[in-house]
Design an enzyme around this catalytic site. Structure first.
Site, short mmCIF file in Angstrom:
data_model
loop_
_atom_site.label_atom_id
_atom_site.label_comp_id
_atom_site.label_asym_id
_atom_site.label_seq_id
_atom_site.Cartn_x
_atom_site.Cartn_y
_atom_site.Cartn_z
N GLU A 52 -3.73 -8.10 -94.83
CA GLU A 52 -4.27 -7.07 -94.59
C GLU A 52 -4.93 -6.24 -93.40
OE1 GLU A 52 -3.90 -4.40 -96.56
OE2 GLU A 52 -3.93 -5.18 -98.30
N HIS A 103 -1.50 -5.62 -91.91
CA HIS A 103 -0.88 -5.05 -91.06
C HIS A 103 -1.27 -3.72 -89.86
CE1 HIS A 103 1.30 -3.83 -95.48
NE2 HIS A 103 -0.34 -4.19 -96.04
#
Length: 670
Positions: free
Chosen positions: A462, A465
């Site tokens: 994550e 990202h």
């Protein structure tokens, strides 16, 4: 009093004033912002001046600012800290947003202006990024049905409104099933469970106001329970509840909803002239066609299934040694796989977890970003939407870059899974703005919070990202950060996972939470050697889900969802003891919205690239090679959707990759 969602935010970095916002502010702010957005669009469509890039394309880019501001706050809390009022608002907002989108893309006068600019594009002396924005804007109108007229236009609007309703209902039903189920454990039921699982079960019990420890359907709790519980009956009970989410009957059952979604998507694609929804959806992706996706998935499926079947034989032998006859079942796999992993790799997750504290892994993710890209992270004391949230200012060479927010712990008000979103995207026009980026996870809460290796990988994923947002350097917000093709969006996230496996990273950051001692070299060696352990299982459960998703959207929509799912898996020859990672009734990637519909394969498409991209570092001076880091930022992380993804990747690597690096990375190569 002025609605805080509509006021100017006199807060650090113009963050949302969460401490001043109540649930009662959302509806009036939404209505006012929607009215303003409609007025802005009408002004563009009704402009008497001849269409230009500035008064049409850039004007559209700048419209809806107030609406974006309201929705960025609302959808943040609706996903990560839901409550009945917020769920009610979601059900209300969904159809209204679908209607607004239909109005926007169905505005014939506006589309005529966009078309005029598009037809004149060769004479406009546009920059490469402006050409990209024009192409994407024109394509979005065309794919939304802007060229439809009469009854077809009316039907498309109805379809989009209904899909918005169904996606919201699917999500809320899933959240209700996840929040509404738990199993209470006695002291005897805790036998065999490591201390970290027991602590997490007690913490979950406190949240549920139970008399003792409980197991919930949070992945960070139920997976270790399935790995360690000696009680096969309880493992079965927990597993069946976990895999039955969305299919428990009653008002929260998602099966009929998913069937209707598939029918409406097929009709939508047919109205636009495509032979299937998969063909429509994949037109804008790197893959381009369903055939290309199926070729990739099947190239991985066969070696993965062969490995999984060989592993199943070994686990069955272990089960027989425990005196259990019959087939190896899905609720047995993780338990015996964990025992096998301990035997073959001498890797005890209970012993490993104290070296993987949440705080240490956050520091590791930040530390790698500092070495690679020069980013620095300073804690912020600001009001956020939940006490569990934490915030940092991100700077580089003393200059403000962004605000990063982490919301890491599981709770009943949070939907399952992990995700990254931006409350504000990076842009230079019509005004300069730095991004506000959020990572949301569902880790088990503890004191201190300890992660499994898979949890740590999720954290790095994550944050990869997040880096796509943090390092974005484009002019237009709609092209910034992760605004890229779905099968390209996972490249930065999956690539960043590789740095967790770099020995010097673990040597520095994987320290014992109590003693501060580094992870023993022999444990580190076993951990790294075990990174491809059970990869047959992991690959099969993922590819099965991706192939079912593709099949559902590639042909005639099924009359019976579960029968079609079973038939598809039977044709593939899915091993008995492995299930889809996401059965259709809880396949939120695919049915909560259009995001990953016909696109769940994209994780693997991106993995083909991430394996090859990390090899570029290994072929140079190693994982922290400065030249490769600069090239990665320059050609990929800073570019967002400003260029075609194949062009971006080729600029970074000099070519497009093949599947061989992926199979080697997963340990599936012959």
């Amino acid at each position: 009093m002025t609605n805080p969602l509509l006021a100017e935010w006199a807060t650090p970095f113009n963050l949302a004033p969460f401490d001043a916002i109540s649930d009662e502010d959302f509806a009036p702010a939404f209505d006012a912002a929607m009215q303003e957005a409609r007025a802005e669009v009408a002004a563009i469509a009704d402009n008497p001046d001849a269409p230009t890039f500035a008064n049409t394309i850039e004007a559209l880019e700048a419209s809806g600012d107030a609406l974006d501001k309201v929705l960025s706050v609302f959808f943040t809390v609706a996903g990560a800290d839901s409550n009945p009022r917020r769920q009610e608002l979601q059900r209300d907002f969904g159809p209204k947003l679908a209607a607004y989108s239909s109005e926007l893309y169905g505005n014939k006068q506006l589309f005529a202006r966009v078309e005029a600019v598009w037809q004149a594009r060769e004479t406009l002396d546009l920059t490469a990024e402006q050409q990209r924005l024009l192409m994407l804007t024109h394509r979005a109108f065309r794919r939304a049905g802007a060229a439809l007229t009469g009854e077809q236009d009316k039907r498309m609007r109805a379809i989009m409104a209904r899909l918005a309703e169904l996606g919201t209902a699917f999500t809320q039903n899933l959240l209700a099933d996840e929040a509404g189920w738990h199993i209470e454990l006695s002291e005897a039921d805790l036998e065999g469970l490591p201390e970290f699982v027991i602590q997490s079960a007690h913490a979950a019990g406190q949240e549920k106001a139970a008399d003792g420890p409980v197991i919930t359907l949070s992945r960070s709790l139920i997976v270790p329970f399935l790995q360690f519980s000696l009680r096969r009956d309880l493992r079965r009970r927990a597993f069946e509840a976990w895999t039955s989410r969305g299919a428990m009957g009653g008002e929260t059952d998602n099966r009929a909803i998913a069937e209707e979604i598939l029918r409406l998507r097929a009709e939508r694609a047919a109205l636009l002239g495509y032979e299937s929804f998969a063909a429509y959806k994949l037109e804008t992706e790197m893959a381009k066609t369903p055939e290309a996706v199926r070729d990739l998935l099947m190239a991985v499926w066969e070696p993965a299934r062969a490995q999984a079947e060989a592993d199943a034989d070994k686990l069955t032998t272990m089960m027989r040694e425990d005196g259990i006859n019959g087939d190896l079942e899905p609720w047995d796999w993780r338990y015996y796989s964990e025992k096998r992993r301990q035997a073959e790799h001498d890797l005890d997750e209970a012993a490993l977890k104290p070296y993987l504290s949440l705080d240490a892994m956050i520091e590791a993710a930040f530390g790698c970003a500092n070495r690679l890209f020069g980013l620095e992270f300073k804690p912020l004391d600001v009001a956020l939407y939940h006490p569990d949230c934490r915030a940092w200012e991100v700077t580089r060479q003393g200059r403000h870059v962004a605000v990063f927010i982490g919301d890491y712990f599981a709770r009943g008000s949070k939907r399952s899974g992990a995700w990254c979103s931006s409350m504000r995207g990076q842009a230079k026009l019509p005004k300069v703005q730095g991004p506000v980026v959020i990572n949301v996870c569902n880790f088990a809460k503890g004191d201190p919070a300890l992660l499994s290796y898979d949890d740590a990988r999720t954290l790095f994923h994550e944050f990869g990202h997040a880096l796509h947002h943090l390092l974005s350097d484009v002019s237009y917000e709609s092209l910034s950060g992760t605004s890229v093709a779905r099968d390209f969006v996972e490249l930065p996230s999956q690539l960043y996972e590789h740095w967790l496996e770099v020995p010097e990273v673990l040597e520095r950051y994987a320290t014992h939470v109590e003693t501060g001692a580094p992870m023993p070299p022999e444990m580190l060696d076993r951990l790294l050697k075990a990174t491809t352990y059970d990869m047959g299982f992991q690959t099969v459960e993922y590819v099965a889900s991706a192939l079912v998703d593709l099949t559902f959207h590639e042909g005639v929509p099924p009359d019976d969802l579960m029968t079609a799912q079973r038939d598809s898996l039977d044709r593939l020859g899915l091993p008995h003891a492995i299930t889809m990672r996401h059965a259709s009734p809880h396949f939120a990637h695919v049915f909560s919205g259009d995001g990953y519909s016909s696109g769940y394969y994209s994780y693997m498409w991106s993995e083909v690239m991430d394996a090859d991209a990390f090899a570029a570092f290994e072929e140079a001076q190693g994982p922290f090679d400065a030249d490769q880091a600069r090239a990665l930022e320059r050609h990929i992380l800073s570019q967002g959707g400003s260029s075609d993804p194949a062009e971006l990747y080729t600029a970074f690597r000099g070519r497009l990759p093949g599947v061989a690096a992926l199979l080697r990375g997963r340990g599936l190569a012959a």
